[in-house]
Write a protein that holds these residues in place. Structure first.
Motif, PDB file in Angstrom:
ATOM      1  N   ARG A 395      35.009  36.501  47.950  1.00 44.06           N
ATOM      2  CA  ARG A 395      35.092  36.883  46.537  1.00 44.06           C
ATOM      3  C   ARG A 395      33.868  36.427  45.762  1.00 44.06           C
ATOM      4  N   HIS A 396      33.305  35.281  46.154  1.00 44.48           N
ATOM      5  CA  HIS A 396      32.128  34.727  45.475  1.00 44.48           C
ATOM      6  C   HIS A 396      31.075  34.424  46.540  1.00 44.48           C
ATOM      7  N   THR A 400      25.857  33.902  44.766  1.00 42.65           N
ATOM      8  CA  THR A 400      26.278  33.829  43.373  1.00 42.65           C
ATOM      9  C   THR A 400      26.439  32.386  42.942  1.00 42.65           C
ATOM     10  N   ARG A 402      28.851  31.215  41.325  1.00 40.46           N
ATOM     11  CA  ARG A 402      30.239  30.791  41.295  1.00 40.46           C
ATOM     12  C   ARG A 402      30.767  30.412  42.667  1.00 40.46           C
ATOM     13  N   ASN A 403      29.928  30.513  43.697  1.00 37.05           N
ATOM     14  CA  ASN A 403      30.382  30.060  45.000  1.00 37.05           C
ATOM     15  C   ASN A 403      30.491  28.541  44.997  1.00 37.05           C
TER      16      ASN A 403
END
Length: 414
Positions: A395-396, A400, A402-403
Motif C-alpha cells: 500500500r505504501h 514513498t 509514508r512507508n
C-alpha cells in the motif's frame, strides 16, 4: 532506570499496581490449574478459559479506549478494579466451597475479562498522567517491570498456596490484592495529575480511532506485531501447564516455579526498556518480535524439565523487550487526545487475538503433543508479521514517504 519513582503520584501508583499484579498472576496460575483439575487434564479447556477471559478485549476494547478519552481515568479505574475484585471473589468462593465446575470458571473468566477490557486502556494511558512527559518512556518501562516483577513472585506463591490449601484460596488472594490498587488511586494527589482535556461526546468517535490508526502505516505495523505476539506467542499459562503435566509429568509446584523462572528474564527485559531515553524504532520492534519467535521455538525443543526451565529466562527477556518496545512505540507516536483509543486498539489486537490463539494452541497440544504450541506458535507469529509488513509495503511502497520501514521518521511524530 528508576527516575519516574521520584514523582510521588507515579510512585504510589507503581507500588499499588505491583501488589495488585502479584494477585493477578496468582489467579492466572490458579485458574488454569483449576481448569486442568476440573476437566481431567484437558488443554482445550484451558485454551477455552483463556479465550473467554480475553474475548471481551476484542469486543469491548475500542469502547474502553473511548471511555478512557472521555472520562476521568482515575474514577474509571476505581470502577474496573472493583469489578474484577468481585469477579475473583465469586470464583474463589465457589472453589473453596467445592461447588465450582468447569462452566463456572468459563463464566467467571468472561466476566473478569469485561472488567479487564475496560480497565486496560485507561490504565495504560493513565501512566502519562501520573508521570511527566519527559519521563514517559521510563515510566512505561517501569510499568512493565512492575507487571513482570509481580510475575516473578506470583506464580511461585500460587504454586505454594495451591499445594497447601487449593486453587480457591489462591483466587481469593487476588480478590484481596485489588485493595492495594484501589488504595493507591485514592491516595493520588489529583492536583498533580497531568490530565489532558477530555474528549467531548460526539458521533463517530470510535470510527475516528480506527481511521486514525489506518492512516498511520507505522502504527498498523506495530499493531500487527502486537496481534501476532498476543495470538500465537503469549500463551505461557497454557504451554507451561501442558509441558509440565504432559511432557514432564510433574505437579503444581513445578508449574508455578516455571512462571517465576521465566519472570526473571522478563524483569531484565523490562528494566532494559526502562533505561531507554527515547522510544524504540519500528525496525527494532519488528526485529525483537522475530527473535522472540526464534527463542520460543528453541524452548519447545528442550528435552527435559531442567533444560526447558533454563531456556525460559531468555524467552522472558526477548518477550518483554518485544512487548515493552511495541507499547512504547505506539504510546509515544500518537496524539494525546487519541491515546486512549489507540492504546485500546493496540490491546484489542494484543489480547483480543487470544480467543483465536489459545484454543488453537490447545488443539495443537491435543493433536501433536505439548511441544507443538511453542514451535507452531513461533512459525505462525513470523508468518503473520511478514504478511502485515508485505500488505503495508504494497500500500505504501518504499519509494514513498509514508512507508514505515523505509526510514524511521515516525519516532518524532509526537
Amino acid at each position: 532506570m528508576f527516575a519516574s519513582l521520584a514523582i510521588r503520584n507515579y510512585r504510589i501508583y507503581f507500588f499499588g499496581a505491583f501488589l495488585s499484579n502479584i494477585g493477578t498472576w496468582i489467579q492466572r496460575v490458579a485458574q488454569d490449574w483449576l481448569v486442568l483439575e476440573l476437566s481431567h487434564g484437558s488443554a482445550v479447556a484451558v485454551g477455552v478459559t483463556t479465550a473467554l477471559q480475553f474475548l471481551p478485549s476484542l469486543l469491548l476494547g475500542p469502547f474502553g479506549g473511548l471511555l478512557a478519552d472521555r472520562l476521568d481515568k482515575r474514577l474509571l479505574l476505581c470502577v474496573t478494579q472493583l469489578w474484577m475484585a468481585l469477579s475473583a471473589l465469586a470464583l474463589g468462593l465457589l472453589t473453596v466451597t467445592g461447588v465450582a465446575q468447569t462452566w463456572h470458571v468459563y463464566v467467571a473468566a468472561f466476566v473478569f475479562g469485561i472488567g479487564s477490557a475496560l480497565d486496560v486502556p485507561a490504565r495504560q494511558s493513565f501512566v502519562s498522567e501520573v508521570a511527566t512527559r519527559e519521563l514517559l518512556t521510563n515510566a512505561i518501562g517501569l510499568n512493565s517491570t512492575s507487571f513482570n516483577a509481580a510475575r516473578l513472585i506470583g506464580p511461585g506463591v500460587a504454586g505454594l498456596i495451591i499445594a497447601a490449601w487449593g486453587s480457591g484460596w489462591a483466587i481469593l488472594t487476588n480478590a484481596v490484592s485489588y485493595l492495594a490498587m484501589l488504595g493507591a488511586l485514592a491516595m493520588l494527589d489529583r492536583r498533580e495529575l497531568d490530565t489532558p482535556t477530555p474528549v467531548p461526546r460526539a458521533k463517530g468517535q470510535l470510527r475516528e480511532g480506527f481511521r486514525y490508526v489506518a492512516s498511520r502505516p507505522d502504527l498498523v505495523v506495530a499493531l500487527g506485531v502486537g496481534f501476532a505476539v498476543g495470538t500465537f506467542a503469549l500463551n505461557f499459562q497454557l504451554t507451561n501447564a501442558v509441558m509440565v503435566r504432559q511432557a514432564f509429568h510433574m505437579g503444581a509446584e513445578s508449574y508455578g516455579v516455571l512462571g517465576s523462572i521465566m519472570a526473571i528474564g522478563s524483569v531484565v527485559g523490562a528494566l532494559y526498556a526502562a533505561r531507554r531515553e527515547k522510544a524504540p524504532r519500528l525496525r527494532f520492534v519488528v526485529g525483537a518480535a522475530v527473535l522472540f519467535a526464534v527463542m520460543l521455538a528453541i524452548s519447545g525443543l528442550m528435552p527435559n524439565y531442567l533444560s526447558y526451565a533454563i531456556s525460559l529466562p531468555l524467552v522472558g527477556v526477548v518477550a518483554l523487550t518485544t512487548m515493552t518496545s511495541t507499547n512504547m512505540f505506539v504510546q509515544t507516536n500518537c496524539e494525546p487526545q487519541m491515546r486512549g483509543r489507540v492504546m485500546a486498539l493496540y490491546f484489542m489486537v494484543l489480547m483480543g487475538g487470544t480467543p483465536i490463539g489459545s484454543p488453537l494452541m490447545g488443539w495443537l497440544a491435543q493433536a501433536f503433543g505439548p511441544r507443538a504450541p511453542l514451535i507452531g506458535g513461533a512459525i505462525l507469529q513470523v508468518l503473520t508479521i511478514g504478511m502485515v509488513i508485505a500488505a503495508v509495503i504494497r500500500r505504501h511502497p518504499p519509494s514513498t514517504d509514508r512507508n514505515p520501514l523505509s526510514a524511521d521518521k515516525t519516532d518524532a511524530t509526537v
